[in-house]
Design a protein around this motif. Structure first.
Motif, mmCIF file in Angstrom:
data_model
loop_
_atom_site.group_PDB
_atom_site.id
_atom_site.type_symbol
_atom_site.label_atom_id
_atom_site.label_comp_id
_atom_site.label_asym_id
_atom_site.label_seq_id
_atom_site.Cartn_x
_atom_site.Cartn_y
_atom_site.Cartn_z
ATOM 1 N N ASP A 187 0.820 -1.220 0.000
ATOM 2 C CA ASP A 187 0.000 0.000 0.000
ATOM 3 C C ASP A 187 0.851 1.267 0.000
ATOM 4 O OD1 ASP A 187 1.051 -0.172 2.525
ATOM 5 O OD2 ASP A 187 -0.868 -0.112 3.586
ATOM 6 N N VAL A 188 2.108 1.144 -0.445
ATOM 7 C CA VAL A 188 2.992 2.307 -0.535
ATOM 8 C C VAL A 188 3.571 2.365 -1.946
ATOM 9 C CG1 VAL A 188 3.590 2.310 1.914
ATOM 10 C CG2 VAL A 188 4.983 0.989 0.296
ATOM 11 N N ASP A 189 4.032 3.546 -2.320
ATOM 12 C CA ASP A 189 4.640 3.703 -3.638
ATOM 13 C C ASP A 189 6.025 3.055 -3.693
ATOM 14 O OD1 ASP A 189 2.484 5.083 -4.599
ATOM 15 O OD2 ASP A 189 3.349 7.067 -4.276
ATOM 16 N N LEU A 219 15.236 3.373 -5.095
ATOM 17 C CA LEU A 219 13.939 2.707 -5.010
ATOM 18 C C LEU A 219 13.294 3.053 -3.680
ATOM 19 C CD1 LEU A 219 11.873 0.654 -6.149
ATOM 20 C CD2 LEU A 219 13.193 -1.150 -4.980
ATOM 21 N N ASP A 220 12.148 3.705 -3.738
ATOM 22 C CA ASP A 220 11.430 4.075 -2.507
ATOM 23 C C ASP A 220 10.771 2.839 -1.887
ATOM 24 O OD1 ASP A 220 12.158 6.646 -3.049
ATOM 25 O OD2 ASP A 220 10.160 7.329 -3.645
ATOM 26 N N ASN A 221 10.747 2.820 -0.541
ATOM 27 C CA ASN A 221 10.067 1.763 0.214
ATOM 28 C C ASN A 221 10.560 0.371 -0.176
ATOM 29 O OD1 ASN A 221 8.171 3.486 1.739
ATOM 30 N ND2 ASN A 221 7.318 3.928 -0.300
ATOM 31 N N ALA A 222 11.868 0.232 -0.289
ATOM 32 C CA ALA A 222 12.464 -1.046 -0.686
ATOM 33 C C ALA A 222 12.173 -2.142 0.331
ATOM 34 C CB ALA A 222 13.975 -0.880 -0.865
ATOM 35 N N ASP A 223 12.160 -1.805 1.623
ATOM 36 C CA ASP A 223 11.881 -2.812 2.651
ATOM 37 C C ASP A 223 10.445 -3.305 2.561
ATOM 38 O OD1 ASP A 223 14.446 -2.737 3.560
ATOM 39 O OD2 ASP A 223 14.020 -1.631 5.413
ATOM 40 N N ALA A 224 9.507 -2.411 2.295
ATOM 41 C CA ALA A 224 8.105 -2.804 2.169
ATOM 42 C C ALA A 224 7.908 -3.718 0.961
ATOM 43 C CB ALA A 224 7.222 -1.560 2.055
ATOM 44 N N ILE A 225 8.612 -3.444 -0.131
ATOM 45 C CA ILE A 225 8.538 -4.303 -1.312
ATOM 46 C C ILE A 225 9.126 -5.676 -1.002
ATOM 47 C CG2 ILE A 225 9.351 -4.608 -3.684
ATOM 48 C CD1 ILE A 225 9.296 -1.550 -3.944
#
Length: 467
Positions: free
Chosen positions: A317-319, A347-353
């Motif tokens: 749910d994040v970019d 790369l933004d929000n790499a941990d969330a991906i």
């Protein structure tokens, strides 16, 4: 007296006899003349008939000649039209086959490499083009990779709560690398749309065997992003003086397939039957000079969100905004060749991906490693053409490739296991302009002290031609 009368009678009789004879002879001549005239009239009539027949035949011959001339003109016109159509059609092809001898590690924990020798029909590419008019044209490029027809990966959202299914048909794959229609009314401006090449990375510009010195395309670029990157979209391009520009809006990447070892390269959606385009991307490039023909310098930029193109969009749910910047240069003058490229990406929000990919059904990632929030790579190749001094069509070269897809992470400390450097030297031999034979040997280093350096060797042959 009697004698006189007798003589007179004889004279009169003679005159009368001659008159009768003259009249008879005249009558005979008239008949002859009449017959001659009749004969001449018959001959004249026959001659007139022959002349009439001859005139008719000449008229028919003229009509036939006219018909033949029309048919010849039609054939000439059709031949010219066929030649014009053929001249608007172009066929190009290139390909390569390689032999490699490398030392491989079974996994990231393995520290004992095993040497394996392999051969590969790396790729065969055919390009078809057609010039509809002076302004409109099209081009289709089909690539056969690794000698096979490949496998298809599709997403089934209703099978086992959503699975990725792969149908393996044969080794390798057949892919459409390009399918674009172009409108270029002037040298300064053009539009292309369809499946187009992105201008990010020199491999998208210099991808034919004779356009790079190493046996295989540069490993540094492949360890960070898709090489010879193509997407569906639309772009503008043109040339003004020595400046070349490109700007594109294209389909974006899918972060479900981002991996530690090649960062965002595996996120290219070419493996899917349909491409998700909920998130579009932008790509732009500006070059001074021409990399394909000689010296040049250039910059490129890519931006796109990658979360919206996931099949399991509810897992994130994040970019996942992706940015890639490129700086490249080439100096090709006389016998000297020098090319280089530097790539940097975030790369933004790499941990969330990373977390979302660990729990996506069907991906089976195993021990899923962390994605880098920053990545970088570069290469430099330098060559010298020996035919400047010797009668031999050979180029000797040295090359270095470096990649670090895990340059930085959002949390914790980035491992150096994926930081690689390849250093090599080699030769290119071109017996004819359309063929190049290559040999390369070098050293592969990993930025981890416990991982030993390994050696590699490669042979390759490539071709290219145009019709």
């Amino acid at each position: 007296m009697n004698n006189t009368l007798t003589l007179l009678a004889v004279s009169v009789a003679s005159v009368l006899g001659l008159s009768v004879m003259s009249n008879a002879h005249a009558a005979t001549n008239t008949e002859i003349f009449a017959k001659a005239i009749a004969k001449q009239e018959a001959e004249i009539a026959l001659l007139k008939q022959q002349l009439t027949t001859l005139a008719s035949e000449q008229k028919q011959q003229q009509q036939q000649n006219k018909l033949v001339a029309t048919q010849v003109d039609t054939v000439v016109q059709k031949t010219a039209e066929a030649h014009d159509r053929f001249s608007r059609f172009s066929v190009n092809s290139y390909g390569s086959a390689v032999y490699t001898s490398d030392e491989y590690f079974d996994n990231v924990q393995d520290t004992s490499a095993e040497r394996r020798n392999r051969t590969d029909l790396e790729r065969i590419v055919t390009e078809f083009g057609y010039q509809f008019t002076d302004d409109w044209s099209m081009e289709v490029e089909i690539e056969y990779e690794h000698g096979g027809t490949g496998s298809a990966l599709e997403y089934d959202g209703f099978d086992e709560f959503g699975e990725f299914e792969s149908e393996v048909e044969a080794g390798g794959e057949v892919v459409v690398e390009k399918a674009e229609i172009r409108y270029r009314p002037s040298k300064a401006f053009g539009v292309k749309f369809g499946n187009i090449h992105l201008p990010i990375g020199l491999s998208s510009i210099l991808h034919k065997p004779s356009q790079y010195l190493t046996v295989q395309r540069h490993k540094s670029e492949a360890a960070m992003m898709p090489t010879v990157w193509n997407e569906n979209g639309i772009g503008v391009y043109g040339e003004m003086s020595d400046f070349h520009y490109q700007a594109q809006v294209i389909s974006g990447l899918n972060s479900e397939y981002f991996r530690t070892y090649d960062w965002v390269a595996s996120g290219h959606q070419k493996r899917f039957e349909e491409v998700n385009t909920d998130d579009l991307a932008f790509a732009g490039r500006l070059d001074y000079g021409n990399f394909k023909t000689g010296s040049a310098i250039g910059v490129a930029y890519y931006y796109g969100n990658t979360s919206g193109n996931r099949h399991k969009s509810n897992k994130l749910d994040v970019d996942g905004a992706l940015r890639i910047m490129s700086v490249a240069g080439a100096f090709v003058e006389g016998p000297w060749i020098l090319r280089g490229q530097y790539l940097y990406g975030t790369l933004d929000n790499a941990d969330a991906i990373t977390l979302a990919n660990k729990t996506t059904p069907g991906l089976r990632p195993g021990n899923f490693a962390q994605l880098g929030s920053e990545s970088q790579s570069f290469f430099v190749e330098a060559g010298v053409k020996l035919d400047e001094w010797f009668d031999i069509p050979m180029t000797v070269f040295a090359n270095i490739d470096y990649s670090n897809p895990l340059m930085a992470v959002e949390t914790g400390t980035a491992t150096q296991r994926y930081e690689n450097t390849w250093s090599s030297v080699g030769i290119n031999y071109s017996p004819i302009p359309e063929v190049v034979i290559k040999a390369e040997g070098g050293l592969h280093q990993v930025a981890v002290a416990s991982i030993p350096d390994t050696n590699f060797f490669a042979l390759g042959v490539g071709y290219q031609f145009s019709l």
